[in-house]
Structures are given as structure tokens and as C-alpha cells.
Write a protein that holds these residues in place. Structure first.
Motif, PDB file in Angstrom:
ATOM      1  N   ARG A  18       0.857  -1.163   0.039  1.00 15.27           N
ATOM      2  CA  ARG A  18      -0.174  -0.091   0.016  1.00 15.27           C
ATOM      3  C   ARG A  18       0.915   1.387   0.082  1.00 15.27           C
ATOM      4  O   ARG A  18       0.370   2.295  -0.638  1.00 15.27           O
ATOM      5  CB  ARG A  18      -0.899  -0.034   1.174  1.00 15.27           C
ATOM      6  N   HIS A  19       2.239   1.094   0.651  1.00 15.95           N
ATOM      7  CA  HIS A  19       2.822   2.289   0.829  1.00 15.95           C
ATOM      8  C   HIS A  19       3.535   2.727  -0.348  1.00 15.95           C
ATOM      9  O   HIS A  19       3.642   3.881  -1.235  1.00 15.95           O
ATOM     10  CB  HIS A  19       4.048   2.277   1.876  1.00 15.95           C
ATOM     11  N   VAL A  20       3.860   1.786  -1.236  1.00 14.70           N
ATOM     12  CA  VAL A  20       4.468   2.045  -2.634  1.00 14.70           C
ATOM     13  C   VAL A  20       3.533   2.245  -3.535  1.00 14.70           C
ATOM     14  O   VAL A  20       3.702   3.390  -4.446  1.00 14.70           O
ATOM     15  CB  VAL A  20       5.107   0.223  -2.994  1.00 14.70           C
ATOM     16  N   TYR A  21       2.285   1.774  -3.436  1.00 15.25           N
ATOM     17  CA  TYR A  21       1.166   2.392  -4.461  1.00 15.25           C
ATOM     18  C   TYR A  21       0.845   3.677  -3.957  1.00 15.25           C
ATOM     19  O   TYR A  21       0.969   4.621  -4.928  1.00 15.25           O
ATOM     20  CB  TYR A  21      -0.306   1.435  -4.212  1.00 15.25           C
ATOM     21  N   GLY A  22       0.764   4.102  -2.729  1.00 12.99           N
ATOM     22  CA  GLY A  22       0.609   5.441  -2.425  1.00 12.99           C
ATOM     23  C   GLY A  22       1.777   6.275  -2.793  1.00 12.99           C
ATOM     24  O   GLY A  22       1.439   7.496  -3.384  1.00 12.99           O
ATOM     25  N   PHE A  23       3.000   5.810  -2.889  1.00 10.68           N
ATOM     26  CA  PHE A  23       4.310   6.585  -3.519  1.00 10.68           C
ATOM     27  C   PHE A  23       3.983   6.919  -5.049  1.00 10.68           C
ATOM     28  O   PHE A  23       4.231   7.983  -5.411  1.00 10.68           O
ATOM     29  CB  PHE A  23       5.643   5.804  -3.237  1.00 10.68           C
ATOM     30  N   ASN A  24       3.462   6.066  -5.630  1.00 12.38           N
ATOM     31  CA  ASN A  24       3.226   6.074  -6.991  1.00 12.38           C
ATOM     32  C   ASN A  24       2.285   6.947  -7.494  1.00 12.38           C
ATOM     33  O   ASN A  24       2.662   7.699  -8.295  1.00 12.38           O
ATOM     34  CB  ASN A  24       2.965   4.657  -7.657  1.00 12.38           C
ATOM     35  N   LEU A  25       1.147   7.164  -6.646  1.00  9.99           N
ATOM     36  CA  LEU A  25       0.201   8.070  -6.635  1.00  9.99           C
ATOM     37  C   LEU A  25       0.550   9.312  -6.518  1.00  9.99           C
ATOM     38  O   LEU A  25       0.423  10.245  -7.196  1.00  9.99           O
ATOM     39  CB  LEU A  25      -1.086   7.692  -5.906  1.00  9.99           C
ATOM     40  N   ALA A  26       1.444   9.619  -5.417  1.00  9.19           N
ATOM     41  CA  ALA A  26       1.874  10.787  -4.964  1.00  9.19           C
ATOM     42  C   ALA A  26       2.769  11.610  -5.932  1.00  9.19           C
ATOM     43  O   ALA A  26       3.099  12.712  -6.075  1.00  9.19           O
ATOM     44  CB  ALA A  26       2.512  10.827  -3.735  1.00  9.19           C
ATOM     45  N   THR A  27       3.660  10.627  -6.561  1.00  7.39           N
ATOM     46  CA  THR A  27       4.703  11.168  -7.535  1.00  7.39           C
ATOM     47  C   THR A  27       4.238  11.077  -8.995  1.00  7.39           C
ATOM     48  O   THR A  27       5.158  11.542  -9.884  1.00  7.39           O
ATOM     49  CB  THR A  27       6.077  10.426  -7.367  1.00  7.39           C
ATOM     50  N   MET A  28       2.935  10.497  -9.499  1.00 12.68           N
ATOM     51  CA  MET A  28       2.474  10.366 -10.759  1.00 12.68           C
ATOM     52  C   MET A  28       2.648  11.694 -11.355  1.00 12.68           C
ATOM     53  O   MET A  28       3.258  11.873 -12.695  1.00 12.68           O
ATOM     54  CB  MET A  28       1.081   9.800 -10.598  1.00 12.68           C
ATOM     55  N   TRP A  29       2.300  12.841 -11.005  1.00 16.91           N
ATOM     56  CA  TRP A  29       2.217  14.293 -11.498  1.00 16.91           C
ATOM     57  C   TRP A  29       2.881  15.117 -11.046  1.00 16.91           C
ATOM     58  O   TRP A  29       2.971  16.315 -11.357  1.00 16.91           O
ATOM     59  CB  TRP A  29       0.693  14.662 -11.432  1.00 16.91           C
ATOM     60  N   ALA A  30       3.986  14.933 -10.098  1.00 21.92           N
ATOM     61  CA  ALA A  30       5.025  15.545  -9.473  1.00 21.92           C
ATOM     62  C   ALA A  30       5.951  15.927 -10.617  1.00 21.92           C
ATOM     63  O   ALA A  30       6.353  15.284 -11.332  1.00 21.92           O
ATOM     64  CB  ALA A  30       5.554  15.018  -8.269  1.00 21.92           C
ATOM     65  N   ARG A  31       6.186  17.476 -10.706  1.00 23.37           N
ATOM     66  CA  ARG A  31       6.970  17.926 -11.678  1.00 23.37           C
ATOM     67  C   ARG A  31       8.168  18.989 -10.922  1.00 23.37           C
ATOM     68  O   ARG A  31       9.224  19.220 -11.699  1.00 23.37           O
ATOM     69  CB  ARG A  31       6.409  18.916 -12.723  1.00 23.37           C
ATOM     70  N   ASP A  32       7.810  19.320  -9.656  1.00 17.32           N
ATOM     71  CA  ASP A  32       8.526  20.275  -8.957  1.00 17.32           C
ATOM     72  C   ASP A  32       9.576  19.808  -7.870  1.00 17.32           C
ATOM     73  O   ASP A  32      10.063  20.313  -7.206  1.00 17.32           O
ATOM     74  CB  ASP A  32       7.962  21.440  -8.476  1.00 17.32           C
ATOM     75  N   GLN A  33       9.804  18.376  -7.869  1.00 15.43           N
ATOM     76  CA  GLN A  33      10.642  17.791  -6.985  1.00 15.43           C
ATOM     77  C   GLN A  33      12.009  18.055  -7.327  1.00 15.43           C
ATOM     78  O   GLN A  33      12.382  17.890  -8.432  1.00 15.43           O
ATOM     79  CB  GLN A  33      10.364  16.334  -6.751  1.00 15.43           C
ATOM     80  N   ILE A  34      12.900  18.321  -6.419  1.00 18.73           N
ATOM     81  CA  ILE A  34      14.177  18.585  -6.535  1.00 18.73           C
ATOM     82  C   ILE A  34      15.012  17.494  -6.558  1.00 18.73           C
ATOM     83  O   ILE A  34      14.689  16.406  -5.801  1.00 18.73           O
ATOM     84  CB  ILE A  34      14.783  19.623  -5.666  1.00 18.73           C
ATOM     85  N   PRO A  35      16.051  17.144  -7.100  1.00 17.04           N
ATOM     86  CA  PRO A  35      17.005  15.877  -7.139  1.00 17.04           C
ATOM     87  C   PRO A  35      17.415  15.482  -5.827  1.00 17.04           C
ATOM     88  O   PRO A  35      17.296  14.338  -5.487  1.00 17.04           O
ATOM     89  CB  PRO A  35      18.034  16.215  -8.036  1.00 17.04           C
TER      90      PRO A  35
END
Length: 135
Positions: A18-35
Motif C-alpha cells: 500500500r505504501h509503494v502504491y501511495g508513493f506511485n500515486l503521490a509522484t505520478m504528476w509531481a514535476r517540481d521535486q528537486i533531485p
């Protein structure tokens, strides 16, 4: 004592999924995350991958113990009739998965190391820099 202390083994496996699925959802459209944030996340996933070989070995041992201590039979939904054969096949796959998890850890750790020292100076506004703006 937190909620994780009260989970059985299968509850931990479900929570990890569930946590990995949640990570996938949280980062699916993220474009401003820094390296640097990506590097931190890679480190967490590398740590997760590092724990998988032991988990797979323990699952294999659990199956071996079940074969030794329990009266086992197969249900009608498979052509396999011998539980010992099915456990043998599962243990072979777990051993293979163990090796793949070791490789996965190496790759994730290498990706983390490659991104660990990248500095972000913000989002590019799309304007070209002038030669006098260059260092």
C-alpha cells in the motif's frame, strides 16, 4: 508501541504494498521535486530492497518448516498434486528473487549515489540566459 508493532507478517507485506502504491500515486504528476528529494527517496527504496533478500529467505524457511511439520495437500485448482514439489518450486523462485533483490539494491544505491550531489537552483522559467549571466 505503534501500529506496526501489532501487525502480523502478512499485515506488514500488505502495508508495504500500500505504501509503494501511495508513493506511485503521490509522484505520478509531481514535476517540481528537486533531485535531493529524489535521492532521499532512492535511498529509502535501496534500504527496502536491501531488506528483501532476508524476507525471501525467511519465507523460504517458513515453507520448508511447513513441509516438515504440517500435513499438507493441494487443492483442486492446480494440476500439481504434490505439496513438496510445489514448495520446492516456490523455494527455487524465492532464491532467484533473493538474488534479484540484491541486484535491485545495488542499482537503487547507484542511482542514489549518482543523484546525491545535484543542487537545484529552482525551476527554469524558460528564458534563455545571456552570455553575461554565465559564470
Amino acid at each position: 508501541m505503534d501500529d506496526n508493532d501489532q501487525l502480523e507478517a502478512s499485515g506488514h507485506a500488505t502495508a508495504a504494498r500500500r505504501h509503494v502504491y501511495g508513493f506511485n500515486l503521490a509522484t505520478m504528476w509531481a514535476r517540481d521535486q528537486i533531485p535531493a528529494e529524489t535521492s532521499d527517496e532512492l535511498a529509502e527504496f535501496a534500504d527496502l530492497a536491501a531488506a528483501l533478500p532476508q524476507a525471501f529467505s525467511q519465507l523460504s524457511s517458513t515453507l520448508e518448516q511447513a513441509l516438515a511439520d504440517q500435513v499438507l495437500s493441494m487443492d483442486a485448482m492446480t494440476d500439481e498434486s504434490d505439496p513438496a514439489m510445489a514448495i520446492g518450486v516456490a523455494r527455487l523462485h524465492l532464491e532467484e528473487a533473493r538474488g534479484l533483490a540484491v541486484d535491485l539494491h545495488k542499482h537503487l544505491n547507484a542511482a542514489r549515489n549518482a543523484t546525491a550531489h545535484i543542487i537545484s537552483e529552482g525551476v527554469d522559467d524558460g528564458q534563455e540566459s545571456m552570455p553575461w549571466d554565465q559564470p
